[in-house]
Design an enzyme around this catalytic site. Structure first.
Site, mmCIF file in Angstrom:
data_model
loop_
_atom_site.group_PDB
_atom_site.id
_atom_site.type_symbol
_atom_site.label_atom_id
_atom_site.label_comp_id
_atom_site.label_asym_id
_atom_site.label_seq_id
_atom_site.Cartn_x
_atom_site.Cartn_y
_atom_site.Cartn_z
ATOM 1 N N ASP A 1 -3.983 -13.747 -3.905
ATOM 2 C CA ASP A 1 -4.707 -14.584 -4.867
ATOM 3 C C ASP A 1 -5.856 -13.757 -5.462
ATOM 4 O OD1 ASP A 1 -6.660 -14.399 -2.866
ATOM 5 O OD2 ASP A 1 -6.046 -16.288 -1.950
ATOM 6 N N VAL B 1 0.803 10.434 -5.352
ATOM 7 C CA VAL B 1 0.969 11.805 -4.870
ATOM 8 C C VAL B 1 2.242 12.385 -5.478
ATOM 9 C CG1 VAL B 1 1.095 13.260 -2.825
ATOM 10 C CG2 VAL B 1 -0.197 11.116 -2.744
ATOM 11 N N SER C 1 7.953 10.510 -1.367
ATOM 12 C CA SER C 1 7.442 11.655 -0.584
ATOM 13 C C SER C 1 6.664 11.197 0.651
ATOM 14 C CB SER C 1 6.570 12.555 -1.452
ATOM 15 O OG SER C 1 5.500 11.824 -2.017
ATOM 16 N N HIS D 1 0.349 4.644 -2.310
ATOM 17 C CA HIS D 1 0.181 5.989 -1.737
ATOM 18 C C HIS D 1 1.355 6.907 -2.047
ATOM 19 C CE1 HIS D 1 -3.265 5.192 1.345
ATOM 20 N NE2 HIS D 1 -3.470 4.592 0.185
ATOM 21 N N ASP D 2 2.518 6.328 -2.341
ATOM 22 C CA ASP D 2 3.635 7.161 -2.782
ATOM 23 C C ASP D 2 3.404 7.621 -4.226
ATOM 24 O OD1 ASP D 2 6.101 8.477 -2.725
ATOM 25 O OD2 ASP D 2 7.174 6.734 -3.504
ATOM 26 N N ARG E 1 0.811 -1.208 0.000
ATOM 27 C CA ARG E 1 0.000 0.000 0.000
ATOM 28 C C ARG E 1 0.852 1.270 0.000
ATOM 29 N NH1 ARG E 1 -3.739 2.475 4.567
ATOM 30 N NH2 ARG E 1 -5.272 3.582 3.295
ATOM 31 N N ASP F 1 -9.940 -9.165 2.482
ATOM 32 C CA ASP F 1 -10.381 -10.408 1.838
ATOM 33 C C ASP F 1 -10.770 -11.367 2.956
ATOM 34 O OD1 ASP F 1 -10.591 -12.966 0.792
ATOM 35 O OD2 ASP F 1 -8.553 -13.015 -0.037
ATOM 36 N N ASN G 1 -3.690 8.441 5.069
ATOM 37 C CA ASN G 1 -2.528 7.835 5.730
ATOM 38 C C ASN G 1 -2.585 7.858 7.256
ATOM 39 O OD1 ASN G 1 -1.345 7.368 3.217
ATOM 40 N ND2 ASN G 1 -0.294 9.351 3.201
ATOM 41 N N ASP H 1 8.123 9.008 -5.636
ATOM 42 C CA ASP H 1 9.314 9.798 -5.306
ATOM 43 C C ASP H 1 9.672 9.733 -3.827
ATOM 44 O OD1 ASP H 1 7.236 11.174 -4.186
ATOM 45 O OD2 ASP H 1 7.611 13.069 -5.219
ATOM 46 N N HIS I 1 -6.353 -5.584 -2.672
ATOM 47 C CA HIS I 1 -7.160 -5.793 -1.468
ATOM 48 C C HIS I 1 -7.450 -7.272 -1.218
ATOM 49 C CE1 HIS I 1 -8.752 -1.350 -1.271
ATOM 50 N NE2 HIS I 1 -7.446 -1.442 -1.118
ATOM 51 N N THR J 1 -8.784 -15.247 2.518
ATOM 52 C CA THR J 1 -7.343 -15.493 2.653
ATOM 53 C C THR J 1 -6.566 -14.170 2.697
ATOM 54 O OG1 THR J 1 -7.255 -15.680 0.238
ATOM 55 C CG2 THR J 1 -7.348 -17.755 1.467
HETATM 56 C C1 HEM Z 1 -9.134 1.774 -5.921
HETATM 57 C C2 HEM Z 1 -9.034 2.664 -4.970
HETATM 58 C C3 HEM Z 1 -8.596 2.315 -3.581
HETATM 59 C C4 HEM Z 1 -9.213 2.697 -2.429
HETATM 60 C C5 HEM Z 1 -10.462 3.559 -2.314
HETATM 61 C C6 HEM Z 1 -8.467 2.115 -1.338
HETATM 62 C C7 HEM Z 1 -8.769 2.287 0.002
HETATM 63 C C8 HEM Z 1 -8.199 1.578 1.036
HETATM 64 C C9 HEM Z 1 -8.596 1.676 2.406
HETATM 65 C C10 HEM Z 1 -9.677 2.595 2.947
HETATM 66 C C11 HEM Z 1 -7.842 0.790 3.116
HETATM 67 C C12 HEM Z 1 -7.932 0.525 4.614
HETATM 68 C C13 HEM Z 1 -7.205 1.614 5.359
HETATM 69 C C14 HEM Z 1 -7.521 1.628 6.835
HETATM 70 O O1 HEM Z 1 -8.682 1.450 7.189
HETATM 71 O O2 HEM Z 1 -6.584 1.870 7.633
HETATM 72 C C15 HEM Z 1 -6.957 0.148 2.184
HETATM 73 C C16 HEM Z 1 -6.030 -0.803 2.523
HETATM 74 C C17 HEM Z 1 -5.150 -1.354 1.629
HETATM 75 N N1 HEM Z 1 -4.964 -0.966 0.328
HETATM 76 FE FE1 HEM Z 1 -6.209 0.170 -0.766
HETATM 77 N N2 HEM Z 1 -7.420 1.399 -1.827
HETATM 78 C C18 HEM Z 1 -7.459 1.487 -3.203
HETATM 79 C C19 HEM Z 1 -6.518 0.960 -4.076
HETATM 80 C C20 HEM Z 1 -5.406 0.264 -3.694
HETATM 81 C C21 HEM Z 1 -4.299 -0.071 -4.571
HETATM 82 C C22 HEM Z 1 -4.191 0.361 -6.026
HETATM 83 C C23 HEM Z 1 -3.415 -0.777 -3.813
HETATM 84 C C24 HEM Z 1 -2.093 -1.361 -4.231
HETATM 85 C C25 HEM Z 1 -1.782 -1.703 -5.453
HETATM 86 C C26 HEM Z 1 -3.984 -0.902 -2.490
HETATM 87 C C27 HEM Z 1 -3.430 -1.635 -1.475
HETATM 88 C C28 HEM Z 1 -3.989 -1.743 -0.203
HETATM 89 C C29 HEM Z 1 -3.514 -2.690 0.787
HETATM 90 C C30 HEM Z 1 -2.498 -3.775 0.548
HETATM 91 C C31 HEM Z 1 -4.241 -2.437 1.958
HETATM 92 C C32 HEM Z 1 -4.072 -3.118 3.319
HETATM 93 C C33 HEM Z 1 -2.955 -2.406 4.077
HETATM 94 C C34 HEM Z 1 -2.631 -2.955 5.446
HETATM 95 O O3 HEM Z 1 -3.165 -3.963 5.868
HETATM 96 O O4 HEM Z 1 -1.785 -2.309 6.127
HETATM 97 N N3 HEM Z 1 -5.167 -0.229 -2.443
HETATM 98 N N4 HEM Z 1 -7.182 0.664 0.929
#
Ligand code: HEM
Ligand SMILES: *[C@@H]1O[C@H](CO)[C@@H](O)[C@H](O)[C@H]1NC(C)=O
Length: 324
Positions: free
Chosen positions: A252, A74, A80, A70-71, A66, A244, A98, A78, A197, A247
């Protein structure tokens, strides 16, 4: 006489153009072998720190993946996001997407320390994030790819760009599409990258409205999630649930299968399968894991290409948390 001077003028011009071409291309292109001479141990060094972090806590793989998203969203990939706030500097760590949420910064520090030991002053923090994201996916059972490298680190960060650029979990499908389009990623790439996700956790505050107020959610699933996420905002905000449900520590395609059963955790997740233009993409990834893997890797590479600093722009930070 005239022809020789015009010959000279033409050849000077073409030399200049050639020079411009090389300067331009070397400063605008990332390459997979960027550190092959200057830091041949980069890959093995990053991988070993990532593996040991994930063996201590499986979720860390998700957190590192993630960070890359997020890098990159924005002002480009880079580094940031890694800059700490100070009394005179506001970074991105406390931007809405963040704050109390982005994690893995200590692991990035550990990687940087290990990399500085084998090749001091050479590898950017931005490239460390990109490499750690790949190694996280691989360690959790997902596909591998060659990471393009050569990014440099920013000297600035932007909290407002983080707030505006990263879509919130309340996003509609059209908002998701437009936020990805703004950085050059297509609708299909948005859907496949959302497959990230398939690992990791979200806080109650990110999915409360979806499990209490939305109708496009399986009622049994909503009830289960409500048990640890109280309706009243302010209570249990940080309680975690897996993105998910099947798993959460394996990379997956279950994320897409969940959407088909209306078991997406975030409102934004279920938007991808809610009678709109992306339904067919979700269905195809849910039934075709190998297409998901190959499209995911291509889209990760493309996300990593978002406006990097290269050439003599930016810097190679000594400490990922602060500008040199
Ligand atoms: C499509 C738009 C996306 C939205 C609206 C979104 C939103 C979110 C939100 C709200 C969370 C939970 C944060 C929390 O409650 O603390 C999350 C977690 C996560 N996001 Fe996304 N996300 C998106 C796209 C992506 C993309 C493109 C990636 C990576 C390629 C990604 C990877 C992850 C991962 C791996 C987590 C879990 C992080 C952890 O367990 O520490 N997300 N995302
Ligand atoms: C559900 O929607 C209502 C009406 O818009 C709102 O007042 C309430 O706060 C929402 N509840 C949650 C848990 O989001």
């Amino acid at each position: 006489m005239a022809s020789s001077s015009s010959f000279r003028a033409t050849s000077t011009l073409s030399l200049l153009l050639l020079l411009l071409f090389f300067v331009g291309s070397s400063s605008a292109t990332l390459s997979t072998d960027f550190y092959s001479k200057s830091c041949p141990k980069l890959d093995s060094t990053v991988k070993s720190v990532v593996k040991s972090a994930i063996s201590k806590e499986k979720r860390m793989g998700a957190s590192l993946l993630r960070l890359f998203f997020h890098d990159c969203f924005v002002n480009g990939c880079d580094g940031s996001i890694l800059l700490d706030d100070t009394s005179s500097f506001t970074g991105e760590k406390h931007a809405n997407p963040n704050r109390n949420s982005a994690r893995g910064f200590d692991v990035i520090d550990d990687i940087k320390t290990a990399v500085e030991k084998v090749c001091p002053g050479v590898v950017s923090c931005a490239d460390i994030i990109a490499t750690a994201a790949r190694d996280s996916v691989v360690t959790l059972g997902g596909p591998s790819w060659n990471v393009k490298l050569g990014r440099r680190d920013s000297k600035t960060a932007s909290q407002s760009a983080a707030n505006n650029g990263i879509p919130p979990p309340t996003s509609s499908l059209s908002n998701l599409i437009s936020k990805f389009k703004a950085v050059g990623l297509s609708t299909k790439e948005m859907v496949v990258l959302s497959g990230a996700h398939t690992i990791g956790q979200a806080r109650c505050t990110s999915f409360r409205a979806h499990i209490y107020n939305d109708s496009n959610i399986a009622s049994s699933f909503a009830k289960t999630r409500q048990e640890k996420c109280p309706k009243t905002s302010g209570s249990g905000d940080n309680n975690l649930a897996p993105l998910d449900l099947q798993t959460p520590t394996s990379f997956d395609n279950n994320y897409f299968k969940n959407l088909i059963k209306q078991k997406g955790l975030l409102h934004s997740d279920q938007e991808l399968l809610n009678g709109g233009s992306t339904d067919s993409i979700v269905k195809s990834y849910s039934s075709n894991p190998s297409t998901f893997e190959s499209d995911f890797t291509s889209a990760m590479i493309k996300m990593g290409d978002i406006s990097p600093l290269t050439g003599s722009n930016g810097q190679i930070r000594k400490n990922c948390r602060k500008v040199n």
